[in-house]
Enzyme design. Structure first.
Site, PDB file in Angstrom:
ATOM      1  N   HIS A 101      72.175 -23.315  75.614  1.00  0.00           N
ATOM      2  CA  HIS A 101      73.553 -23.135  74.999  1.00  0.00           C
ATOM      3  C   HIS A 101      74.161 -22.258  76.203  1.00  0.00           C
ATOM      4  O   HIS A 101      75.351 -22.392  76.575  1.00  0.00           O
ATOM      5  CB  HIS A 101      73.616 -22.563  73.803  1.00  0.00           C
ATOM      6  CG  HIS A 101      73.307 -23.767  72.650  1.00  0.00           C
ATOM      7  ND1 HIS A 101      73.614 -24.882  72.797  1.00  0.00           N
ATOM      8  CD2 HIS A 101      72.478 -23.470  71.862  1.00  0.00           C
ATOM      9  CE1 HIS A 101      73.032 -25.497  71.686  1.00  0.00           C
ATOM     10  NE2 HIS A 101      72.422 -24.550  70.959  1.00  0.00           N
ATOM     11  N   HIS A 116      66.018 -22.253  73.596  1.00  0.00           N
ATOM     12  CA  HIS A 116      66.959 -22.912  72.952  1.00  0.00           C
ATOM     13  C   HIS A 116      68.255 -22.256  73.211  1.00  0.00           C
ATOM     14  O   HIS A 116      69.266 -22.803  73.348  1.00  0.00           O
ATOM     15  CB  HIS A 116      66.748 -22.986  71.562  1.00  0.00           C
ATOM     16  CG  HIS A 116      67.721 -23.776  71.013  1.00  0.00           C
ATOM     17  ND1 HIS A 116      67.614 -25.276  70.707  1.00  0.00           N
ATOM     18  CD2 HIS A 116      68.769 -23.504  70.105  1.00  0.00           C
ATOM     19  CE1 HIS A 116      68.637 -25.602  69.713  1.00  0.00           C
ATOM     20  NE2 HIS A 116      69.371 -24.549  69.635  1.00  0.00           N
ATOM     21  N   GLU A 117      68.498 -21.045  72.914  1.00  0.00           N
ATOM     22  CA  GLU A 117      69.748 -20.279  72.981  1.00  0.00           C
ATOM     23  C   GLU A 117      70.252 -20.166  74.606  1.00  0.00           C
ATOM     24  O   GLU A 117      71.340 -20.229  74.857  1.00  0.00           O
ATOM     25  CB  GLU A 117      69.677 -18.953  72.443  1.00  0.00           C
ATOM     26  CG  GLU A 117      69.329 -18.802  70.850  1.00  0.00           C
ATOM     27  CD  GLU A 117      70.448 -19.819  70.155  1.00  0.00           C
ATOM     28  OE1 GLU A 117      71.789 -19.924  70.667  1.00  0.00           O
ATOM     29  OE2 GLU A 117      70.234 -20.353  69.253  1.00  0.00           O
TER      30      GLU A 117
END
Length: 354
Positions: A25, A21-22
């Site tokens: 980004h 997820h990170e």
């Protein structure tokens, strides 16, 4: 020893889901030439950390979160590579990238699981449950066949809800308290709806009274089914959230990290072979990562969905909302979410001791 193994599996699953997820980004921010100050997996004190370029990378003690801190994200900055200096559409891609990567992870894991199976599942009926009567004759044991379904029917919708995969099919039958359904099928190239279909297996007394066809395994069928099942899983989670809001489920039905570890332990012990246990854990990982992706897209303050809404408002009015106001909204949202997580965790601990 089993509890230690379960804990290690849980840490690996949480780390993978949070990390992907990170990373979403992070990589999209880098592609848009946005300065990333910190990239962290986990929360709390640092276990490992190092600096490379403008970014500090760290692994932290508690595997329950992570963050990708960008220059100018929550406060003003004169840096030309700050988040706030980039075009709105670029910032939107950065905000949505985390949830997108969670869905990609779910898709890849489904594809891997299907690749280990003999056939690719479908929603086409292959055969119905059968039984032997007193005269020794083979007769149907499937109420759905008596209701009008036929071998070769491809189930495309139940009560108007589209069926993408077997995940959709099983969820619909197991969670709907109805005696009969309106089933839309594709038969001989044409769609038709059969009303008042009842599912009941006379031999097992269960709902599943038919088996589905398996397709030959090749890149096209595997990728196609993986995409459909990812959508089906996301739809399942979305419907569960709606049912939670409408009161079908209560807060007592929710689980936090502690409860999830307990579920992981159950998954890791489900199956007679190591392969079956790995597949069980992978199925759970798919559900969790898609859940994280869908949940993060909700317009709840502190989540990616809320940040996207702020950017959407900025794009419409051609003027950003004051940083301090937006930051306050996200801060309050995160505080509420952490409080909610604490309450659910206390509930999980209570269940553990019970």
């Amino acid at each position: 020893m089993q509890h230690i193994v379960t804990l290690l599996i849980a840490i690996l699953i949480f780390g993978l889901i949070i990390g992907i997820h990170e990373f979403g980004h992070f990589i999209v921010a880098k592609l848009n030439h946005i300065q990333v100050n910190q990239f962290a997996i986990g929360m709390g004190p640092k276990i490992l950390h190092f600096q490379k370029g403008d970014t500090e990378y760290s692994l932290r003690l508690f595997p329950i979160g992570g963050f990708c801190a960008m220059e100018g994200e929550d406060q003003s900055s004169d840096n030309p590579n700050a988040f706030e200096k980039k075009a709105v559409w670029r910032r939107m891609t950065v905000v949505l990238a985390g949830a997108f990567m969670n869905l990609v992870l779910g898709f890849l894991l489904i594809a891997i699981l299907i690749s280990t199976a003999a056939k690719v599942p479908s929603t086409t009926i292959a055969k119905f449950a059968s039984d032997t009567n007193a005269a020794g004759e083979t007769v149907t044991a499937a109420e759905s066949e008596r209701s009008g379904l036929q071998v070769g029917d491809k189930i495309v919708a139940i009560d108007g809800s589209h069926i993408f995969s077997t995940t959709d099919l099983i969820y619909k039958l197991q969670t709907t308290d109805k005696a009969s359904y309106d089933v839309t099928v594709k038969r001989n190239g044409a769609k038709l709806t059969i009303e008042n279909v009842t599912f009941h297996n006379d031999k097992t007394d269960g709902l599943l009274d038919f088996a589905v066809q398996g397709k030959a395994k090749n890149p096209v069928t595997v990728i196609s089914y993986a995409a459909k099942d990812t959508v089906a899983t996301a739809k399942l989670i979305w419907m569960s959230l709606i049912e939670l809001v409408t009161g079908k489920y209560s807060l007592q039905d929710l689980s936090g990290p502690v409860g999830t570890v307990s579920v992981i332990e159950q998954a890791a012990s489900t199956g007679e072979t190591i392969l079956e246990r790995v597949q069980s854990v992978m199925n759970l990982t798919i559900f969790i990562t898609v859940n994280v992706g869908v949940f993060n897209l909700l317009p709840i303050p502190g989540l990616d969905g809320s940040r996207f809404v702020f950017l959407l408002v900025e794009a419409i009015r051609r003027k950003p909302i004051a940083k301090n106001r937006e930051a306050m909204v996200h801060l309050i949202g995160m505080a509420v979410l952490f409080l909610f997580m604490i309450l659910v965790t206390v509930q999980d601990v209570g269940r553990f001791f019970q």
